[in-house]
Design an enzyme around this catalytic site. Structure first.
Site, PDB file in Angstrom:
ATOM      1  N   CYS A   1      -3.236   1.103   6.912  1.00  0.00           N
ATOM      2  CA  CYS A   1      -3.419   0.378   8.174  1.00  0.00           C
ATOM      3  C   CYS A   1      -3.978   1.263   9.275  1.00  0.00           C
ATOM      4  O   CYS A   1      -4.486   0.752  10.275  1.00  0.00           O
ATOM      5  CB  CYS A   1      -2.103  -0.248   8.612  1.00  0.00           C
ATOM      6  SG  CYS A   1      -0.751   0.931   8.707  1.00  0.00           S
TER       7      CYS A   1
ATOM      8  N   GLU B   1       4.565  -4.268  12.496  1.00  0.00           N
ATOM      9  CA  GLU B   1       3.484  -3.282  12.365  1.00  0.00           C
ATOM     10  C   GLU B   1       2.362  -3.993  11.634  1.00  0.00           C
ATOM     11  O   GLU B   1       2.423  -4.208  10.426  1.00  0.00           O
ATOM     12  CB  GLU B   1       3.980  -2.048  11.608  1.00  0.00           C
ATOM     13  CG  GLU B   1       3.045  -0.854  11.716  1.00  0.00           C
ATOM     14  CD  GLU B   1       2.205  -0.673  10.474  1.00  0.00           C
ATOM     15  OE1 GLU B   1       1.025  -1.077  10.535  1.00  0.00           O
ATOM     16  OE2 GLU B   1       2.693  -0.157   9.476  1.00  0.00           O
TER      17      GLU B   1
ATOM     18  N   GLU C   1       8.497   2.534  14.376  1.00  0.00           N
ATOM     19  CA  GLU C   1       9.178   3.058  13.193  1.00  0.00           C
ATOM     20  C   GLU C   1       9.104   4.574  13.232  1.00  0.00           C
ATOM     21  O   GLU C   1       8.101   5.149  13.663  1.00  0.00           O
ATOM     22  CB  GLU C   1       8.552   2.506  11.914  1.00  0.00           C
ATOM     23  CG  GLU C   1       8.759   1.009  11.779  1.00  0.00           C
ATOM     24  CD  GLU C   1       8.260   0.437  10.473  1.00  0.00           C
ATOM     25  OE1 GLU C   1       8.874  -0.538   9.994  1.00  0.00           O
ATOM     26  OE2 GLU C   1       7.266   0.958   9.935  1.00  0.00           O
TER      27      GLU C   1
ATOM     28  N   ASN D   1       0.797  -1.230   0.000  1.00  0.00           N
ATOM     29  CA  ASN D   1       0.000   0.000   0.000  1.00  0.00           C
ATOM     30  C   ASN D   1       0.829   1.279   0.000  1.00  0.00           C
ATOM     31  O   ASN D   1       0.373   2.314  -0.492  1.00  0.00           O
ATOM     32  CB  ASN D   1      -1.013   0.001   1.151  1.00  0.00           C
ATOM     33  CG  ASN D   1      -0.378  -0.189   2.499  1.00  0.00           C
ATOM     34  OD1 ASN D   1       0.743  -0.674   2.612  1.00  0.00           O
ATOM     35  ND2 ASN D   1      -1.094   0.170   3.543  1.00  0.00           N
TER      36      ASN D   1
END
Length: 489
Positions: free
Chosen positions: A293, A259, A468, A158
């Site tokens: 997400c 993640e 991150e 994505n």
């Protein structure tokens, strides 16, 4: 007008291992434009052999790369950042070609990706250790930071530029070497970024990338999971795959950054600025066509303002322009593949069958192509519907009416996931009560655009662990070593 590249050499179709661009030795994987289904190019459909070669190259390069002074590593990463920004148009075009997002979003993603490269270039020189006060005379005690080792990065489709940048940049900054496997749907942007990293001066073997189909990916990743020289896995993707990686990593006790999936709530309280809340929801939900997400997956609106909010939202959603990236006016592109469209359609049909009502959209757009779905607003959604428990990953907004703060907090937290959450309120006491109560790694308060390179991005519960971005993102690629020297008096 078809999308084209000015620098055609950025369209890569080979693996990059040990400083060499290697042709496929076996089968190949088609990379297609999701807007039209047209073939863009073919890349290697790699297996365990190529994965092991990449790990061998990364392991061999680690001994040298870890000793490169931090300032010198930072300079190389800064050159990479400069090259990425200089090729923003071509890279953004590649993103839109293979992923389908509107061209403005594709180019915007390149700037977003570069922000992580620049951030970690600067962080490379700040890996400070500690001098620890010794408990006895004649002793000196230190805590020093060291790179973890070889990193395996597995990235999703994505955000094909941003995801690889925010994994590779901190790894290189820390002194780690990398093997990478981009998503099968979107490998071309990642390959182009690696080409620019090579041009920036990243030495052979320090950064390696192999492409593979969905069918061959387990073979590639298993080779890295089984290899004790690979000391860390960083993965963005689904929770089931994340759990598998965690289980398989146990045999060699690899460090993990995961993640994973989300089920983000978006709460609109009766004291909110409704116009601001609508704009925040539009920004959070419809970026990349809802394929992120951190997209709001469940939208809760307090009863007193529910109807007004839904009317304002429906008007904004109805005005969205759906079309291919080649049309500069497009705001929503195609979904990534047929599976994605089928899931979105299933969620809408399930919601309607259980009592929800469609205000806007509600179905496919066959006149545009098989992968387009109309931006949709549903009212009357509730917790029994599939869209309340599964990530829709598409342009669908299900609205649920609520009465009290306690009720909506319980509903928002009633999920195994905890990546992102959003709410709108102008009551300062409520702001801090709700921010404290939400079980989420990220909370947006009166804000729909929450991502930034200086902020720690990651979740809680079954949305994973590790961060991150930010200073915390660099720590995930480092070990702490305690050094004690005695007999100094």
């Amino acid at each position: 007008m078809p999308l084209t590249l000015q620098r055609t050499e950025l369209l890569r179709s080979r693996n990059y291992i040990a400083g060499e661009w290697r042709e496929a030795t076996g089968s190949q994987l088609d990379v297609t434009d999701p807007a039209t289904g047209a073939l863009i190019t073919r890349v290697p459909d790699s297996g365990a052999c190529e994965a092991r070669e990449a790990a061998e190259a990364a392991h061999a390069a680690f001994a040298t790369w870890r000793k490169v002074p931090a300032k010198q590593r930072a300079q190389i990463i800064k050159r990479w950042n400069d090259l990425v920004l200089a090729h923003q148009d071509d890279l953004g075009t590649l993103v839109s070609m293979e992923q389908g997002k509107p061209l403005a979003e594709g180019k915007g993603e390149i700037v977003y990706a570069a922000s992580y490269i620049e951030w970690f270039a600067e962080e490379a020189t700040r890996m400070n250790g500690e001098i620890i006060p010794a408990p006895v005379a004649g002793r000196r005690m230190f805590a020093v930071k060291e790179p973890v080792g070889v990193i395996a990065a597995i990235t999703p489709w994505n955000f094909p530029a941003a995801m690889i940048a925010r994994k590779i940049a901190p790894a290189l900054a820390a002194g780690c070497t990398v093997v990478c496997k981009p998503a099968e749907d979107t490998p071309l942007t990642s390959l182009a970024l690696v080409r620019l990293a090579e041009e920036a001066g990243v030495p052979p073997g320090v950064l390696n990338i192999v492409t593979a189909s969905r069918e061959n990916t387990p073979e590639v990743v298993d080779a890295w999971l089984d290899d004790p020289r690979v000391r860390k896995i960083t993965f963005t993707g689904s929770t089931p795959v994340g759990k598998h990686l965690a289980r398989r990593s146990a045999d060699t006790l690899k460090k993990l950054s995961l993640e994973l999936g989300g089920n983000a709530p978006f709460i609109v309280f009766e004291d909110a600025d409704l116009d601001a809340a609508v704009e925040g929801l539009m920004a959070a939900k419809f970026r990349n066509g809802g394929q992120t997400c951190v997209c709001p997956n469940r939208v809760f609106v307090q009863a007193k303002v529910h109807d007004t909010f839904s009317e304002k939202l429906a008007a904004r959603v109805k005005a969205l322009k759906v079309g291919p990236a080649s049309d500069a006016s497009s705001q929503i592109g195609p979904m990534i593949n047929a599976r994605a469209v089928e899931k979105i359609e299933r969620h809408v049909q399930d919601a309607v069958a259980r009592g929800a009502r469609v205000l806007v959209g509600g179905g496919r757009l066959p006149e545009l192509g098989p992968r387009y779905f109309a931006p949709t607003v549903l009212v009357g959604a509730d917790g029994t519907m599939a869209c309340a428990s599964e990530e829709t990953f598409g342009p669908v907004v299900p609205l649920t009416r609520f009465d009290t703060e306690a009720e909506v907090i319980a509903a928002a937290n009633d999920t195994p996931f905890g990546l992102a959450a959003y709410f709108y309120s102008n009551d300062i006491r409520r702001v801090w009560r709700v921010a404290d109560a939400l079980e989420s790694g990220i909370v947006g308060i009166n804000e729909g655009a929450i991502a930034a390179e200086a902020a720690p991005f990651g979740g809680v519960k079954e949305s994973g662990y590790g961060r991150e971005g930010s200073t915390h993102g660099l720590e995930d690629y480092l070990h702490t070593k305690y050094v004690c020297q005695g007999q100094l008096d």
